[in-house]
Design a protein around this motif. Structure first.
Motif, PDB file in Angstrom:
ATOM      1  N   GLY A   1       0.859  -1.182   0.000  1.00 56.70           N
ATOM      2  CA  GLY A   1       0.000   0.000   0.000  1.00 56.70           C
ATOM      3  C   GLY A   1       0.892   1.228   0.000  1.00 56.70           C
ATOM      4  N   VAL A   2       0.503   2.278  -0.744  1.00 60.90           N
ATOM      5  CA  VAL A   2       1.399   3.427  -0.856  1.00 60.90           C
ATOM      6  C   VAL A   2       0.671   4.742  -0.614  1.00 60.90           C
ATOM      7  CG1 VAL A   2       2.975   4.701  -2.367  1.00 60.90           C
ATOM      8  CG2 VAL A   2       2.866   2.223  -2.527  1.00 60.90           C
ATOM      9  N   LEU A   3       1.283   5.577   0.227  1.00 61.55           N
ATOM     10  CA  LEU A   3       0.798   6.937   0.428  1.00 61.55           C
ATOM     11  C   LEU A   3       1.974   7.868   0.155  1.00 61.55           C
ATOM     12  CD1 LEU A   3      -1.167   9.109   1.458  1.00 61.55           C
ATOM     13  CD2 LEU A   3      -0.472   8.554   3.782  1.00 61.55           C
ATOM     14  N   ILE A   4       1.781   8.783  -0.792  1.00 66.52           N
ATOM     15  CA  ILE A   4       2.822   9.771  -1.071  1.00 66.52           C
ATOM     16  C   ILE A   4       2.584  10.936  -0.115  1.00 66.52           C
ATOM     17  CG2 ILE A   4       3.861  11.255  -2.832  1.00 66.52           C
ATOM     18  CD1 ILE A   4       3.947   8.314  -3.615  1.00 66.52           C
ATOM     19  N   VAL A   5       3.540  11.182   0.772  1.00 67.46           N
ATOM     20  CA  VAL A   5       3.386  12.263   1.749  1.00 67.46           C
ATOM     21  C   VAL A   5       4.257  13.433   1.312  1.00 67.46           C
ATOM     22  CG1 VAL A   5       3.654  12.922   4.161  1.00 67.46           C
ATOM     23  CG2 VAL A   5       3.003  10.578   3.578  1.00 67.46           C
ATOM     24  N   VAL A   6       3.613  14.534   0.937  1.00 75.36           N
ATOM     25  CA  VAL A   6       4.374  15.714   0.528  1.00 75.36           C
ATOM     26  C   VAL A   6       4.557  16.574   1.778  1.00 75.36           C
ATOM     27  CG1 VAL A   6       4.495  17.631  -1.080  1.00 75.36           C
ATOM     28  CG2 VAL A   6       3.289  15.540  -1.726  1.00 75.36           C
ATOM     29  N   ASN A   7       5.778  16.563   2.301  1.00 73.98           N
ATOM     30  CA  ASN A   7       6.058  17.255   3.556  1.00 73.98           C
ATOM     31  C   ASN A   7       6.593  18.665   3.291  1.00 73.98           C
ATOM     32  OD1 ASN A   7       6.365  17.621   6.319  1.00 73.98           O
ATOM     33  ND2 ASN A   7       8.406  16.701   6.364  1.00 73.98           N
ATOM     34  N   LYS A   8       6.676  19.465   4.327  1.00 76.63           N
ATOM     35  CA  LYS A   8       7.179  20.849   4.265  1.00 76.63           C
ATOM     36  C   LYS A   8       6.267  21.714   3.396  1.00 76.63           C
ATOM     37  CE  LYS A   8      11.939  19.151   4.724  1.00 76.63           C
ATOM     38  NZ  LYS A   8      13.343  19.288   4.353  1.00 76.63           N
TER      39      LYS A   8
ATOM     40  N   ALA B   1      -1.652   5.394  -6.146  1.00 73.53           N
ATOM     41  CA  ALA B   1      -1.098   5.890  -4.877  1.00 73.53           C
ATOM     42  C   ALA B   1      -1.866   7.117  -4.410  1.00 73.53           C
ATOM     43  CB  ALA B   1       0.378   6.240  -5.061  1.00 73.53           C
ATOM     44  N   GLU B   2      -2.112   7.184  -3.096  1.00 71.40           N
ATOM     45  CA  GLU B   2      -2.772   8.361  -2.523  1.00 71.40           C
ATOM     46  C   GLU B   2      -1.728   9.449  -2.275  1.00 71.40           C
ATOM     47  OE1 GLU B   2      -6.152   8.923  -1.478  1.00 71.40           O
ATOM     48  OE2 GLU B   2      -6.386   7.328  -2.937  1.00 71.40           O
ATOM     49  N   ILE B   3      -2.158  10.705  -2.308  1.00 73.54           N
ATOM     50  CA  ILE B   3      -1.234  11.819  -2.059  1.00 73.54           C
ATOM     51  C   ILE B   3      -1.796  12.677  -0.928  1.00 73.54           C
ATOM     52  CG2 ILE B   3      -0.124  13.863  -3.057  1.00 73.54           C
ATOM     53  CD1 ILE B   3      -0.413  12.580  -5.809  1.00 73.54           C
ATOM     54  N   LEU B   4      -0.922  13.017   0.038  1.00 75.21           N
ATOM     55  CA  LEU B   4      -1.360  13.862   1.147  1.00 75.21           C
ATOM     56  C   LEU B   4      -0.309  14.954   1.366  1.00 75.21           C
ATOM     57  CD1 LEU B   4      -3.320  14.326   3.570  1.00 75.21           C
ATOM     58  CD2 LEU B   4      -1.928  12.720   4.888  1.00 75.21           C
ATOM     59  N   PHE B   5      -0.767  16.209   1.410  1.00 72.41           N
ATOM     60  CA  PHE B   5       0.141  17.339   1.634  1.00 72.41           C
ATOM     61  C   PHE B   5       0.129  17.687   3.120  1.00 72.41           C
ATOM     62  CE2 PHE B   5      -1.119  17.537  -2.755  1.00 72.41           C
ATOM     63  CZ  PHE B   5       0.032  17.930  -3.422  1.00 72.41           C
ATOM     64  N   ILE B   6       1.309  17.682   3.755  1.00 70.55           N
ATOM     65  CA  ILE B   6       1.353  17.952   5.195  1.00 70.55           C
ATOM     66  C   ILE B   6       2.541  18.847   5.544  1.00 70.55           C
ATOM     67  CG2 ILE B   6       0.429  15.639   5.711  1.00 70.55           C
ATOM     68  CD1 ILE B   6       3.301  15.060   6.890  1.00 70.55           C
ATOM     69  N   SER B   7       2.568  19.277   6.796  1.00 69.81           N
ATOM     70  CA  SER B   7       3.773  19.873   7.348  1.00 69.81           C
ATOM     71  C   SER B   7       4.004  19.258   8.719  1.00 69.81           C
ATOM     72  CB  SER B   7       3.629  21.385   7.475  1.00 69.81           C
ATOM     73  OG  SER B   7       4.609  21.851   8.370  1.00 69.81           O
ATOM     74  N   ALA B   8       5.049  18.454   8.824  1.00 73.45           N
ATOM     75  CA  ALA B   8       5.352  17.821  10.109  1.00 73.45           C
ATOM     76  C   ALA B   8       5.737  18.907  11.111  1.00 73.45           C
ATOM     77  CB  ALA B   8       6.486  16.817   9.952  1.00 73.45           C
ATOM     78  N   GLU B   9       6.324  19.986  10.584  1.00 71.58           N
ATOM     79  CA  GLU B   9       6.794  21.088  11.427  1.00 71.58           C
ATOM     80  C   GLU B   9       5.618  21.767  12.132  1.00 71.58           C
ATOM     81  OE1 GLU B   9       9.623  23.271  13.156  1.00 71.58           O
ATOM     82  OE2 GLU B   9      10.030  21.620  11.759  1.00 71.58           O
ATOM     83  N   THR B  10       4.582  22.152  11.355  1.00 73.83           N
ATOM     84  CA  THR B  10       3.449  22.886  11.947  1.00 73.83           C
ATOM     85  C   THR B  10       2.323  21.952  12.368  1.00 73.83           C
ATOM     86  OG1 THR B  10       2.294  23.121   9.838  1.00 73.83           O
ATOM     87  CG2 THR B  10       3.930  24.800  10.368  1.00 73.83           C
ATOM     88  N   GLY B  11       2.415  20.690  11.932  1.00 70.49           N
ATOM     89  CA  GLY B  11       1.352  19.751  12.293  1.00 70.49           C
ATOM     90  C   GLY B  11       0.172  19.807  11.324  1.00 70.49           C
ATOM     91  N   GLN B  12       0.293  20.611  10.265  1.00 64.24           N
ATOM     92  CA  GLN B  12      -0.799  20.751   9.302  1.00 64.24           C
ATOM     93  C   GLN B  12      -1.128  19.401   8.639  1.00 64.24           C
ATOM     94  OE1 GLN B  12       0.440  23.024   5.926  1.00 64.24           O
ATOM     95  NE2 GLN B  12      -1.604  23.303   5.104  1.00 64.24           N
TER      96      GLN B  12
END
Length: 442
Positions: free
Chosen positions: A290-297, A325-336
């Motif tokens: 299973g694949v999730l593309i996590v776009v960080n920063k 593949a699923e794509i999720l945009f996040i920021s580990a820094e801000t917790g978004q």
């Protein structure tokens, strides 16, 4: 179920790549549309008797001076010790036992990992056996004489290697908890994401890994469910050239992905998707995870109302071999949006293990065939008789047809799309096996 990992370590010119190629066979032309896989063969899927394993080449050594060779061999040994279940230490009967061999043998012996000592270039057992015995002095067990070039002694060597394969599949199969690997290039923020996911929910950090690996798995309880995160941080590398770091991150990714159900491929939003990202994602794709593309920063990107769409399109283009593949945009820094990670992991796990009833599958197939006629060749038309799902992780379907040759890749893809239209299967690849049944078998 994860396959054991076997790594090859050895000095320059002792025949490492010859051995790698012999074991890997010519089956390295892996799925052609997965980028980067065929060009630099860092790893290969191999089988011996009824066992499959993943073979890793720990890296080439530039023959320069003795000091550099030794430091590079130590590095190889470190990589092997950190990632492999079994290490093949290859030496050369014609060069005899050299100092670098002894130093690396010490390191391997102290690691406690199983090591199979192989003495290469023995193309005449009678003549070279006295020289082979010299390698007993390394103190890491019986030397096994082989000739990689003439393919002699390979079976004996593999018998020895496979004795050390862990029987961890039973433990892992009983362990129903989702296993998640977080992979990506260096500095994309993998550890910040792990920290966000783990947060205060860390249950235990098991120092004793389930297998002989050095990876430390972290168990986390979230919403009354337990998840196991597979650590891929591994050894920190200072002042290393880019190629080595890349090679190393791919080796780490292979070993982590092998044991995971869901793989989070982390991409740096400020840098965009790169070829190295595609290589790492390709490993998860080939292994049907299973694949999730996590776009960080994502907080660092200047945005307007089209930014996310533009980024998504670019990722889809570079990772075109895995449209599911699923794509999720996040920021580990801000917790978004990091809170959404668990939702996605749960959804992908559900799809990885989704079983569809045979009756329903056959209805979908019949309808698909009615809408788009199967291909034909020289007057013979493909017939699809029956479809059934035979296993999960990834969902695997067998389609019975009258002639395998007529079942083109594109028609299989068409059937896959119809199944996805009905059931989604978001975040997981689907595997199709085509079997022939003659008319009279009906």
């Amino acid at each position: 179920m994860s396959k054991p990992i076997v790594a090859i370590v050895g000095r320059p010119n002792v025949g490492k790549s010859t051995l790698f190629n012999v074991l890997a066979g010519e089956r390295i032309s892996i799925v052609q549309d997965t980028p980067g896989v065929t060009r630099d063969r860092i790893y290969a899927d191999c089988t011996w008797l009824d066992m499959s394993y993943t073979l890793i080449d720990t890296g080439g050594i530039e023959p320069d001076s003795k000091d550099i060779i030794l430091s590079q061999m130590r590095e190889q040994a470190e990589i092997a010790i950190a990632t492999a279940d079994v290490i093949i230490f290859i030496t050369d009967v014609r060069q005899g036992l050299v100092d670098a061999d002894s130093k690396v043998a010490d390191m391997l012996r102290k690691s406690g990992k199983p090591v199979v000592l192989v003495v290469n270039k023995v193309d005449n057992f009678d003549k070279f056996m006295p020289d082979v015995y010299e390698f007993y002095n390394l103190g890491i067990g019986d030397p096994i004489p082989v000739s990689a070039a003439s393919r002699l002694g390979i079976g004996d060597m593999l018998d020895e290697v496979s004795k050390y394969f862990p029987n961890s599949s039973k433990e892992e199969e009983e362990d129903e908890r989702p296993r998640i690997a977080i992979v990506g290039k260096p500095n994309v923020g993998k550890s910040s994401i792990v920290n966000r996911l783990v947060g205060e929910n860390r249950v235990i950090v098991s120092d004793v890994a389930g297998t002989t690996r050095d990876a430390i798995d972290t168990t986390v309880r979230y919403n009354k469910k337990e998840y196991v995160f597979i650590d891929t941080a591994g050894l920190r590398r200072k002042n290393k050239i880019k190629e080595e770091i890349e090679r190393y991150s791919i080796i780490r990714a292979v070993t982590a992905v092998e044991r995971a159900d869901v793989v989070l491929v982390v991409i740096d939003a400020s840098e965009g998707v790169t070829e190295q990202d595609a290589k790492i994602a390709g490993i998860a794709h080939e292994r049907g995870k299973g694949v999730l593309i996590v776009v960080n920063k994502w907080d660092l990107v200047e945005k307007n109302d089209k930014t996310m769409k533009e980024h998504t399109n670019k990722i889809r283009e570079v990772l075109s071999f895995m449209p599911y593949a699923e794509i999720l945009f996040i920021s580990a820094e801000t917790g978004q949006r990091t809170g959404k990670l668990y939702e996605y992991i749960d959804m992908i796990m559900e799809n990885q293990t989704l079983r569809v009833q045979t009756g329903v599958l056959n209805e979908i197939m019949t309808e698909a065939v009615a809408m788009q006629q199967p291909p034909s060749d020289k007057g013979k038309r493909l017939k699809l008789y029956y479809i059934t799902e035979v296993s999960v992780k990834p969902p695997t379907f067998v389609i019975f047809v009258n002639d395998k040759e007529l079942m083109h890749f594109s028609y299989t893809r068409y059937i896959e799309n119809k199944i996805r239209e009905a059931f989604g299967f978001r975040g997981t690849s689907l595997k199709f096996i085509i079997r022939e049944r003659k008319e009279k078998d009906q």
